[in-house]
Write an enzyme that holds these catalytic residues in place. Structure first.
Site, PDB file in Angstrom:
ATOM      1  N   TYR A   1      -1.345 -31.639  -2.397  1.00 50.74           N
ATOM      2  CA  TYR A   1      -2.487 -32.049  -3.162  1.00 50.74           C
ATOM      3  C   TYR A   1      -3.387 -30.710  -2.586  1.00 50.74           C
ATOM      4  O   TYR A   1      -3.987 -30.354  -3.487  1.00 50.74           O
ATOM      5  CB  TYR A   1      -2.965 -33.374  -2.532  1.00 50.74           C
ATOM      6  CG  TYR A   1      -4.585 -33.524  -2.992  1.00 50.74           C
ATOM      7  CD1 TYR A   1      -4.686 -33.963  -4.113  1.00 50.74           C
ATOM      8  CD2 TYR A   1      -5.511 -33.188  -1.960  1.00 50.74           C
ATOM      9  CE1 TYR A   1      -6.027 -33.783  -4.791  1.00 50.74           C
ATOM     10  CE2 TYR A   1      -7.056 -33.498  -2.451  1.00 50.74           C
ATOM     11  CZ  TYR A   1      -7.105 -33.818  -3.826  1.00 50.74           C
ATOM     12  OH  TYR A   1      -8.576 -34.104  -4.308  1.00 50.74           O
TER      13      TYR A   1
ATOM     14  N   ASN B   1     -13.592 -41.735 -17.221  1.00 49.65           N
ATOM     15  CA  ASN B   1     -13.671 -43.141 -17.091  1.00 49.65           C
ATOM     16  C   ASN B   1     -14.086 -43.808 -15.825  1.00 49.65           C
ATOM     17  O   ASN B   1     -14.295 -44.809 -15.889  1.00 49.65           O
ATOM     18  CB  ASN B   1     -12.365 -43.675 -17.649  1.00 49.65           C
ATOM     19  CG  ASN B   1     -11.213 -43.376 -16.922  1.00 49.65           C
ATOM     20  OD1 ASN B   1     -10.912 -42.172 -17.085  1.00 49.65           O
ATOM     21  ND2 ASN B   1     -10.708 -44.504 -16.079  1.00 49.65           N
TER      22      ASN B   1
END
Length: 311
Positions: A171, A23
Site C-alpha cells: 500500500y 460514492n
C-alpha cells in the site's frame, strides 16, 4: 493563511469535475462540496448502485458513471464515453483507492491490486482525458497521496510485489507511486507548456471506509482496530479539505501539495505538505513514468530534455 475550510471554495458553475471513488469517504465529501458550489460532477464509481445512492445524498448537478480502475478495459471504456459527452473537463480528482490486508491479490490485468487501482488506473485515466482537460481554461488534476509514501520505496525490479509480499508495504509503495506520478505529471505539463496543472493532497489519518473493510476478515482484532480508529483519526469532512483546496483554490501553481498541519501531518488545518526525497526525485519520476506507459499501454507527455525547474 488562517484555517482553510470548505466555505472558501469559490463558485464552480460551468465547470465539469470528475471524482473517482466518489460514492463514499473522501470522494463523497469532495463531490458533495463541488456540486454544492455549482459544478457538474461526474461520480466515477465501481458500483453503480452505490453511486446512485450517493447521487441522492449529494443533490445538485451530478451524474454517475461506471469505472473500475483495476481494469484497463474499464478505464478505456469510461474515458471514451466521457470524452464523447464532455469535450471540456475542468477538474479530475484521482481520489479512489484500495487498502488491503492479507494475501496478495491481482487486478483484471494481472497487476498487484493496490498498485493497479491506486496508481496505474489513474495514470491511464489521466492520459486518456488530458486532451479534454487541456481544452479548459484552468484545468487541474489532483492526485491523492498519503503520509505512508514517506516510508516507502519503489523496487523497479519487482513493482508488482511478486516476492516477499506484505500488504501494508505494498500500500505504501502504491501511494508513493501515486505521489511520484503527480509530481512527474507536473514536470511534464510544464515542459509541454500545457495549461493543465497537476497538484497533490493527502488526508492525514482520516476515518473512511477503507481501513474497516481491509480489517473485515481479521475478526475480533479487526473490530478492535476499527474502534481505535474512531479515537486516533479525524473526520472525513476534515480529511477531504486538502484535496478540496488543491482542486479549487485560485492561482495555485503546479506541484503544490496540501495536507494536515498537526501531529506529523496526521490531522488538523490544511497547509503545504512535505514530499519524501524519493517522491521528488526526477530520475525516479522518469523511470516510473516509463514503467507505467509500458504496463498500461497509455503514452502521453513524452519528456524532452531535462525536467523543468520548480516554480
Amino acid at each position: 493563511m488562517s484555517n482553510w475550510t470548505a466555505d472558501r471554495i469559490p463558485a464552480q458553475h460551468g465547470r465539469v469535475a470528475v471524482v473517482t471513488g466518489a460514492n463514499s469517504g473522501l470522494g463523497l465529501v469532495t463531490a458533495t462540496e463541488l456540486a454544492r458550489r455549482g459544478a457538474h460532477v461526474v461520480l466515477a464509481v465501481r458500483n453503480i448502485a452505490a453511486g446512485e445512492e450517493a447521487t441522492a445524498r449529494i443533490g445538485g448537478d451530478v451524474e454517475v458513471r461506471e469505472l473500475d480502475l483495476a481494469s484497463l478495459d474499464s478505464v478505456r471504456a469510461f474515458a471514451a464515453n466521457l470524452i464523447a459527452d464532455h469535450p471540456v473537463i475542468d477538474l479530475l480528482v484521482n481520489n479512489a483507492g484500495v487498502v488491503l490486508l492479507g494475501p496478495r491479490r491481482t487486478s483484471a490485468d494481472g497487476f498487484e491490486l493496490q498498485f493497479a487501482t491506486n496508481m496505474l488506473g489513474h495514470f491511464a485515466l489521466t492520459g486518456l482525458l488530458l486532451g479534454n482537460l487541456a481544452a479548459a481554461r484552468e484545468a487541474r488534476v489532483v492526485s491523492l497521496s498519503s503520509i505512508t509514501h514517506r516510508g516507502a520505496h519503489l523496487d523497479f525490479d519487482d513493482l508488482m510485489f511478486k516476492h516477499r509480499y506484505r500488504a501494508t508495504t505494498a500500500y505504501g509503495r502504491s501511494k508513493l507511486a501515486t505521489t511520484v506520478f503527480g509530481v512527474e505529471l507536473d514536470r511534464r505539463l510544464r515542459a509541454a507548456g500545457s495549461p493543465v496543472r497537476s497538484v497533490l493532497a493527502h488526508p492525514g489519518i482520516t476515518r473512511t471506509n477503507l481501513t474497516p473493510r481491509a480489517w473485515e476478515h481479521r475478526g475480533r482484532l479487526g473490530r478492535i482496530v476499527a474502534r481505535a480508529g474512531l479515537v486516533f483519526t479525524q473526520p472525513v469532512e476534515q480529511g477531504a479539505l486538502p484535496q478540496l483546496r488543491a482542486a479549487t483554490e485560485p492561482g495555485l501553481t503546479g506541484g503544490t501539495f496540501f495536507g494536515p498541519a498537526g501531529l506529523g501531518e496526521t490531522r488538523g488545518r490544511v497547509t503545504e505538505a512535505r514530499l519524501s526525497r524519493e517522491a521528488a526525485d526526477p530520475a525516479v519520476g522518469s523511470r516510473l513514468w516509463a514503467a507505467a506507459e509500458e504496463l498500461t499501454g497509455v503514452s502521453y507527455l513524452a519528456r524532452r530534455g531535462p525536467a523543468a525547474a520548480p516554480r
